[in-house]
Design a protein around this motif. Structure first.
Motif, PDB file in Angstrom:
ATOM      1  N   ASN A 134     -32.331  23.313 -22.330  1.00 60.30           N
ATOM      2  CA  ASN A 134     -31.425  22.210 -21.997  1.00 60.30           C
ATOM      3  C   ASN A 134     -30.343  22.601 -20.998  1.00 60.30           C
ATOM      4  OD1 ASN A 134     -32.805  20.509 -23.718  1.00 60.30           O
ATOM      5  ND2 ASN A 134     -31.369  20.743 -25.418  1.00 60.30           N
ATOM      6  N   ASP A 135     -30.003  23.889 -20.946  1.00 57.39           N
ATOM      7  CA  ASP A 135     -28.962  24.328 -20.013  1.00 57.39           C
ATOM      8  C   ASP A 135     -29.364  24.153 -18.555  1.00 57.39           C
ATOM      9  OD1 ASP A 135     -26.979  25.191 -21.874  1.00 57.39           O
ATOM     10  OD2 ASP A 135     -28.173  26.973 -22.294  1.00 57.39           O
ATOM     11  N   LEU A 136     -30.644  23.903 -18.308  1.00 57.71           N
ATOM     12  CA  LEU A 136     -31.116  23.764 -16.933  1.00 57.71           C
ATOM     13  C   LEU A 136     -31.132  22.319 -16.445  1.00 57.71           C
ATOM     14  CD1 LEU A 136     -34.106  26.237 -17.199  1.00 57.71           C
ATOM     15  CD2 LEU A 136     -32.098  26.551 -15.736  1.00 57.71           C
ATOM     16  N   ILE A 137     -30.938  21.358 -17.334  1.00 59.31           N
ATOM     17  CA  ILE A 137     -31.141  19.952 -16.972  1.00 59.31           C
ATOM     18  C   ILE A 137     -30.154  19.474 -15.913  1.00 59.31           C
ATOM     19  CG2 ILE A 137     -31.194  17.594 -17.834  1.00 59.31           C
ATOM     20  CD1 ILE A 137     -33.581  19.452 -18.599  1.00 59.31           C
ATOM     21  N   VAL A 143     -30.427  19.986  -7.880  1.00 58.77           N
ATOM     22  CA  VAL A 143     -31.246  20.746  -6.925  1.00 58.77           C
ATOM     23  C   VAL A 143     -32.545  20.052  -6.550  1.00 58.77           C
ATOM     24  CG1 VAL A 143     -32.505  22.908  -6.584  1.00 58.77           C
ATOM     25  CG2 VAL A 143     -30.252  22.939  -7.673  1.00 58.77           C
ATOM     26  N   THR A 144     -33.226  19.449  -7.520  1.00 53.23           N
ATOM     27  CA  THR A 144     -34.597  18.990  -7.294  1.00 53.23           C
ATOM     28  C   THR A 144     -34.718  17.924  -6.200  1.00 53.23           C
ATOM     29  OG1 THR A 144     -34.317  17.459  -9.165  1.00 53.23           O
ATOM     30  CG2 THR A 144     -35.418  19.565  -9.606  1.00 53.23           C
ATOM     31  N   ALA A 145     -33.722  17.069  -6.073  1.00 47.39           N
ATOM     32  CA  ALA A 145     -33.796  16.006  -5.059  1.00 47.39           C
ATOM     33  C   ALA A 145     -33.753  16.557  -3.642  1.00 47.39           C
ATOM     34  CB  ALA A 145     -32.654  15.018  -5.263  1.00 47.39           C
ATOM     35  N   ASN A 146     -33.298  17.790  -3.495  1.00 49.01           N
ATOM     36  CA  ASN A 146     -33.230  18.414  -2.168  1.00 49.01           C
ATOM     37  C   ASN A 146     -34.451  19.275  -1.866  1.00 49.01           C
ATOM     38  OD1 ASN A 146     -30.609  17.379  -1.562  1.00 49.01           O
ATOM     39  ND2 ASN A 146     -29.736  18.918  -2.934  1.00 49.01           N
ATOM     40  N   HIS A 147     -35.407  19.296  -2.791  1.00 53.23           N
ATOM     41  CA  HIS A 147     -36.616  20.112  -2.604  1.00 53.23           C
ATOM     42  C   HIS A 147     -37.827  19.290  -3.031  1.00 53.23           C
ATOM     43  CE1 HIS A 147     -34.389  23.856  -1.773  1.00 53.23           C
ATOM     44  NE2 HIS A 147     -33.500  23.362  -2.613  1.00 53.23           N
ATOM     45  N   LEU A 148     -38.057  18.210  -2.319  1.00 50.52           N
ATOM     46  CA  LEU A 148     -39.077  17.242  -2.729  1.00 50.52           C
ATOM     47  C   LEU A 148     -40.500  17.770  -2.589  1.00 50.52           C
ATOM     48  CD1 LEU A 148     -37.526  13.990  -1.222  1.00 50.52           C
ATOM     49  CD2 LEU A 148     -37.474  14.764  -3.605  1.00 50.52           C
ATOM     50  N   SER A 149     -40.692  18.822  -1.840  1.00 52.07           N
ATOM     51  CA  SER A 149     -42.041  19.379  -1.698  1.00 52.07           C
ATOM     52  C   SER A 149     -42.421  20.301  -2.853  1.00 52.07           C
ATOM     53  CB  SER A 149     -42.164  20.155  -0.379  1.00 52.07           C
ATOM     54  OG  SER A 149     -41.271  21.262  -0.359  1.00 52.07           O
TER      55      SER A 149
END
Length: 220
Positions: A134-137, A143-149
């Protein structure tokens, strides 16, 4: 003049070590696009209607069992925390990777600086990043929205507003969403059983391999 036997033995040993570092071990080399071996069973999703982004689907139990990743599927297990649910998820991912002959690497993120761990996972350029803990959520939401690939699979939790490259597997005893929403009232660490965690990684990977991403897979 023939070389001494000791020199021959040293060269043979060196050659064996180089051979042991196959292309599956060296992620800097070109890698074929992964594919699904096998098909989703009836009841995983409605074949006539693709799930909408951010929607939740409840597949029929076991409908993912016929799906396996292609050879040398590269996966980074990104984990943070040492609580029981996180440990159970980590064990399930490791056992799945061993069963499926997945090329697995693990990044243990510091709970005080989880973005650094996420960055390290991204630098490896895997086929899939699997997140456990859960600490990663909240850091993943940043971060994830900036690395869509890069494909991400969150097991045992979910992002509140995932982009299409983030898939989650959740259930009523898990369902942590971060972003200050607090822990779900149904949260139950005891629900992170070996069987449920194993189902989570297999169902999630089956969805990703069939391009059913950006959704929540509900196991209840």
């Amino acid at each position: 003049m023939r070389p001494p036997l000791r020199a021959v033995a040293i060269l043979a040993t060196a050659a064996a070590l180089i051979t042991g570092c196959s292309s599956g071990d060296d992620w800097s080399r070109p890698h074929p696009r992964p594919s699904a071996i096998g098909s989703l069973g009836p009841g995983f999703v409605d074949p006539s209607a693709r799930p909408a982004p951010e929607s939740t689907v409840t597949p029929r139990p076991g409908s993912w069992n016929g799906v396996h990743p292609s050879k040398d599927y590269r996966v980074v297990l990104l984990t943070a925390g040492d609580d029981h649910p996180t440990k159970a998820l980590v064990t399930a991912v490791e056992e799945w990777a061993d069963d499926e002959h997945v090329d697995l690497r693990t990044v243990v993120a510091d709970v005080h600086d989880p973005v650094a761990g996420i960055t390290k996972a991204l630098e490896l350029s895997p086929d899939l990043v699997v997140s456990a803990g859960n600490d990663l959520i909240d850091p993943l939401a940043l971060v994830t929205a900036n690395h869509l690939s890069q494909h991400f699979l969150v097991v045992g939790a979910e992002l509140a507003e995932p982009t299409y490259n983030v898939t989650a597997v959740d259930w009523s005893g898990a369902s942590f969403r971060g972003e200050g929403l607090g822990m779900s009232s149904t949260y139950d660490p005891g629900s992170f059983t070996a069987e449920r965690c194993a189902a989570a990684i297999r169902a999630g990977v089956a969805a990703v391999l069939h391009d059913l991403t950006g959704i929540v897979i509900w196991l209840d």
